[in-house]
Scaffold this motif. Structure first.
Motif, PDB file in Angstrom:
ATOM      1  N   TYR A 223       0.873  -1.168   0.000  1.00 57.79           N
ATOM      2  CA  TYR A 223       0.000   0.000   0.000  1.00 57.79           C
ATOM      3  C   TYR A 223       0.909   1.217   0.000  1.00 57.79           C
ATOM      4  CZ  TYR A 223      -3.028  -3.605   2.028  1.00 57.79           C
ATOM      5  OH  TYR A 223      -3.716  -4.763   2.280  1.00 57.79           O
ATOM      6  N   GLU A 224       0.556   2.227  -0.775  1.00 59.79           N
ATOM      7  CA  GLU A 224       1.349   3.459  -0.833  1.00 59.79           C
ATOM      8  C   GLU A 224       0.597   4.575  -0.121  1.00 59.79           C
ATOM      9  OE1 GLU A 224       4.412   3.475  -2.017  1.00 59.79           O
ATOM     10  OE2 GLU A 224       4.252   1.415  -2.759  1.00 59.79           O
ATOM     11  N   ALA A 225       1.353   5.399   0.588  1.00 56.23           N
ATOM     12  CA  ALA A 225       0.779   6.556   1.272  1.00 56.23           C
ATOM     13  C   ALA A 225       1.753   7.719   1.149  1.00 56.23           C
ATOM     14  CB  ALA A 225       0.516   6.230   2.738  1.00 56.23           C
ATOM     15  N   GLU A 226       1.228   8.903   1.165  1.00 56.94           N
ATOM     16  CA  GLU A 226       2.054  10.115   1.162  1.00 56.94           C
ATOM     17  C   GLU A 226       1.993  10.710   2.554  1.00 56.94           C
ATOM     18  OE1 GLU A 226       3.716  11.524  -1.565  1.00 56.94           O
ATOM     19  OE2 GLU A 226       3.119   9.811  -2.805  1.00 56.94           O
TER      20      GLU A 226
ATOM     21  N   TYR B 195       2.663 -12.540  12.901  1.00 51.68           N
ATOM     22  CA  TYR B 195       2.332 -11.832  11.682  1.00 51.68           C
ATOM     23  C   TYR B 195       3.155 -10.545  11.660  1.00 51.68           C
ATOM     24  CZ  TYR B 195      -1.663 -14.802  12.774  1.00 51.68           C
ATOM     25  OH  TYR B 195      -2.450 -15.856  13.137  1.00 51.68           O
ATOM     26  N   GLY B 196       3.342  -9.996  10.490  1.00 50.68           N
ATOM     27  CA  GLY B 196       4.141  -8.779  10.415  1.00 50.68           C
ATOM     28  C   GLY B 196       3.579  -7.780   9.423  1.00 50.68           C
ATOM     29  N   ILE B 197       3.711  -6.523   9.779  1.00 50.67           N
ATOM     30  CA  ILE B 197       3.404  -5.412   8.877  1.00 50.67           C
ATOM     31  C   ILE B 197       4.649  -4.539   8.842  1.00 50.67           C
ATOM     32  CG2 ILE B 197       1.982  -3.361   8.468  1.00 50.67           C
ATOM     33  CD1 ILE B 197      -0.300  -4.762   9.962  1.00 50.67           C
ATOM     34  N   PHE B 198       5.122  -4.235   7.639  1.00 46.85           N
ATOM     35  CA  PHE B 198       6.297  -3.380   7.532  1.00 46.85           C
ATOM     36  C   PHE B 198       5.903  -2.018   6.972  1.00 46.85           C
ATOM     37  CE2 PHE B 198       6.178  -6.211   3.815  1.00 46.85           C
ATOM     38  CZ  PHE B 198       6.195  -5.317   2.752  1.00 46.85           C
ATOM     39  N   VAL B 199       6.691  -1.028   7.368  1.00 49.86           N
ATOM     40  CA  VAL B 199       6.484   0.350   6.929  1.00 49.86           C
ATOM     41  C   VAL B 199       7.862   0.901   6.579  1.00 49.86           C
ATOM     42  CG1 VAL B 199       5.600   2.632   7.567  1.00 49.86           C
ATOM     43  CG2 VAL B 199       4.591   0.574   8.603  1.00 49.86           C
ATOM     44  N   TYR B 200       7.987   1.493   5.384  1.00 47.52           N
ATOM     45  CA  TYR B 200       9.282   2.077   5.053  1.00 47.52           C
ATOM     46  C   TYR B 200       9.148   3.290   4.145  1.00 47.52           C
ATOM     47  CZ  TYR B 200       9.113  -0.533   0.570  1.00 47.52           C
ATOM     48  OH  TYR B 200       8.756  -1.037  -0.653  1.00 47.52           O
TER      49      TYR B 200
ATOM     50  N   LYS C 242       7.125   9.374   0.380  1.00 46.79           N
ATOM     51  CA  LYS C 242       6.330   8.267  -0.155  1.00 46.79           C
ATOM     52  C   LYS C 242       6.550   7.075   0.781  1.00 46.79           C
ATOM     53  CE  LYS C 242       5.878   5.236  -4.141  1.00 46.79           C
ATOM     54  NZ  LYS C 242       6.485   4.811  -5.402  1.00 46.79           N
ATOM     55  N   ILE C 243       5.517   6.708   1.499  1.00 51.62           N
ATOM     56  CA  ILE C 243       5.619   5.658   2.508  1.00 51.62           C
ATOM     57  C   ILE C 243       4.946   4.396   1.980  1.00 51.62           C
ATOM     58  CG2 ILE C 243       5.183   5.042   4.917  1.00 51.62           C
ATOM     59  CD1 ILE C 243       6.872   7.671   4.433  1.00 51.62           C
ATOM     60  N   THR C 244       5.620   3.274   2.132  1.00 50.75           N
ATOM     61  CA  THR C 244       5.069   1.977   1.739  1.00 50.75           C
ATOM     62  C   THR C 244       4.735   1.196   3.004  1.00 50.75           C
ATOM     63  OG1 THR C 244       6.365   1.932  -0.292  1.00 50.75           O
ATOM     64  CG2 THR C 244       5.509  -0.188   0.502  1.00 50.75           C
ATOM     65  N   VAL C 245       3.530   0.659   3.031  1.00 47.10           N
ATOM     66  CA  VAL C 245       3.083  -0.231   4.100  1.00 47.10           C
ATOM     67  C   VAL C 245       2.799  -1.565   3.429  1.00 47.10           C
ATOM     68  CG1 VAL C 245       1.323  -0.651   5.874  1.00 47.10           C
ATOM     69  CG2 VAL C 245       2.053   1.708   5.371  1.00 47.10           C
ATOM     70  N   GLY C 246       3.216  -2.659   4.039  1.00 45.56           N
ATOM     71  CA  GLY C 246       2.996  -3.943   3.401  1.00 45.56           C
ATOM     72  C   GLY C 246       3.038  -5.111   4.358  1.00 45.56           C
ATOM     73  N   HIS C 247       2.739  -6.270   3.783  1.00 40.56           N
ATOM     74  CA  HIS C 247       2.741  -7.516   4.547  1.00 40.56           C
ATOM     75  C   HIS C 247       2.818  -8.679   3.573  1.00 40.56           C
ATOM     76  CE1 HIS C 247      -1.512  -8.127   3.448  1.00 40.56           C
ATOM     77  NE2 HIS C 247      -1.660  -6.840   3.691  1.00 40.56           N
ATOM     78  N   ARG C 248       3.106  -9.855   4.113  1.00 41.33           N
ATOM     79  CA  ARG C 248       3.091 -11.064   3.289  1.00 41.33           C
ATOM     80  C   ARG C 248       1.694 -11.269   2.736  1.00 41.33           C
ATOM     81  NH1 ARG C 248       5.492 -15.424   7.396  1.00 41.33           N
ATOM     82  NH2 ARG C 248       4.077 -16.725   6.199  1.00 41.33           N
ATOM     83  N   ASP C 249       1.606 -12.000   1.638  1.00 44.17           N
ATOM     84  CA  ASP C 249       0.309 -12.340   1.054  1.00 44.17           C
ATOM     85  C   ASP C 249      -0.169 -13.631   1.712  1.00 44.17           C
ATOM     86  OD1 ASP C 249      -1.920 -12.926  -0.423  1.00 44.17           O
ATOM     87  OD2 ASP C 249      -0.947 -12.707  -2.367  1.00 44.17           O
ATOM     88  N   TYR C 250      -0.840 -13.469   2.843  1.00 47.27           N
ATOM     89  CA  TYR C 250      -1.301 -14.630   3.596  1.00 47.27           C
ATOM     90  C   TYR C 250      -2.387 -15.399   2.850  1.00 47.27           C
ATOM     91  CZ  TYR C 250       1.364 -12.648   7.464  1.00 47.27           C
ATOM     92  OH  TYR C 250       2.379 -12.154   8.243  1.00 47.27           O
ATOM     93  N   ALA C 251      -3.133 -14.732   1.994  1.00 52.67           N
ATOM     94  CA  ALA C 251      -4.150 -15.437   1.196  1.00 52.67           C
ATOM     95  C   ALA C 251      -3.472 -16.440   0.264  1.00 52.67           C
ATOM     96  CB  ALA C 251      -4.995 -14.448   0.402  1.00 52.67           C
ATOM     97  N   ALA C 252      -2.328 -16.062  -0.299  1.00 53.11           N
ATOM     98  CA  ALA C 252      -1.591 -16.975  -1.175  1.00 53.11           C
ATOM     99  C   ALA C 252      -1.043 -18.165  -0.403  1.00 53.11           C
ATOM    100  CB  ALA C 252      -0.450 -16.235  -1.873  1.00 53.11           C
ATOM    101  N   GLU C 253      -0.920 -18.015   0.898  1.00 50.06           N
ATOM    102  CA  GLU C 253      -0.459 -19.104   1.763  1.00 50.06           C
ATOM    103  C   GLU C 253      -1.642 -19.910   2.314  1.00 50.06           C
ATOM    104  OE1 GLU C 253       2.253 -17.590   4.743  1.00 50.06           O
ATOM    105  OE2 GLU C 253       3.154 -16.229   3.300  1.00 50.06           O
ATOM    106  N   ASP C 254      -2.819 -19.679   1.764  1.00 54.67           N
ATOM    107  CA  ASP C 254      -4.051 -20.336   2.178  1.00 54.67           C
ATOM    108  C   ASP C 254      -4.400 -20.016   3.633  1.00 54.67           C
ATOM    109  OD1 ASP C 254      -6.365 -21.781   1.673  1.00 54.67           O
ATOM    110  OD2 ASP C 254      -5.478 -23.685   2.306  1.00 54.67           O
TER     111      ASP C 254
ATOM    112  N   ALA D 175      -5.420   1.790   9.538  1.00 55.27           N
ATOM    113  CA  ALA D 175      -4.277   2.689   9.707  1.00 55.27           C
ATOM    114  C   ALA D 175      -4.235   3.753   8.621  1.00 55.27           C
ATOM    115  CB  ALA D 175      -2.985   1.878   9.699  1.00 55.27           C
ATOM    116  N   LEU D 176      -4.593   3.378   7.409  1.00 56.61           N
ATOM    117  CA  LEU D 176      -4.444   4.311   6.284  1.00 56.61           C
ATOM    118  C   LEU D 176      -5.702   5.110   5.969  1.00 56.61           C
ATOM    119  CD1 LEU D 176      -2.256   2.145   3.884  1.00 56.61           C
ATOM    120  CD2 LEU D 176      -1.535   3.865   5.557  1.00 56.61           C
TER     121      LEU D 176
END
Length: 146
Positions: free
Chosen positions: A26-29, A104-109, A117-129, A144-145
């Motif tokens: 996810y992108e945020a300003e 679980y983890g959420i990263f912000v950088y 330009k801030i990126t928020v992200g996480h693993r694709d847990y849906a792809a991991e079933d 949060a956003l």
């Protein structure tokens, strides 16, 4: 080669790890501290406890010269680690190997070459079933956003 050793080799050859799915981004300003604080608040407001906050950006900046780093990667980067007893129990009762997804983890950088330009992200847990985990995490990030 013994029969047991042959079987062990075949099992190991079949145990090739699956390629990880791309993360959900996810992108945020805005200001890094404000957005990272909003993620932290959203985790807590979901009734969860943050087990640790890894200040990855600070560590990389601090150790850059010591490890022969040539460039700045992030201005700031944090990873929030947490778990949910309710969601974890559900996915681990289904398959005890789902322990590997916890915490679980959420990263912000913020990249050094893209301030503001801030990126928020996480693993694709849906792809991991693990749709339950995906729903929890996307809800937290959405709160949060907003």
């Amino acid at each position: 080669m013994s029969m047991i050793r042959s079987a062990a080799v075949l099992l190991m050859l079949g145990a090739v790890p699956a390629l990880a799915a791309d993360p959900v981004l996810y992108e945020a300003e805005g200001d890094f501290a404000d957005i990272a604080g909003a993620v932290e608040d959203a985790i807590i407001n979901a009734g969860l406890v943050i087990d640790s906050t890894s200040h990855v950006g600070a560590m990389l900046n601090r150790t850059k010269a010591d490890v022969g780093g040539e460039k700045d990667i992030y201005t700031q980067a944090d990873v929030f680690s947490f778990c949910s007893a309710v969601v974890s129990r559900k996915v681990m009762e289904r398959d005890p190997l789902n322990i590997q997804s916890c915490p679980y983890g959420i990263f912000v950088y913020e990249l050094a070459d893209a301030p503001g330009k801030i990126t928020v992200g996480h693993r694709d847990y849906a792809a991991e079933d693990l749709p339950e985990v995906q729903e929890l995490i996307t809800g937290i990030v959405g709160n949060a956003l907003d």
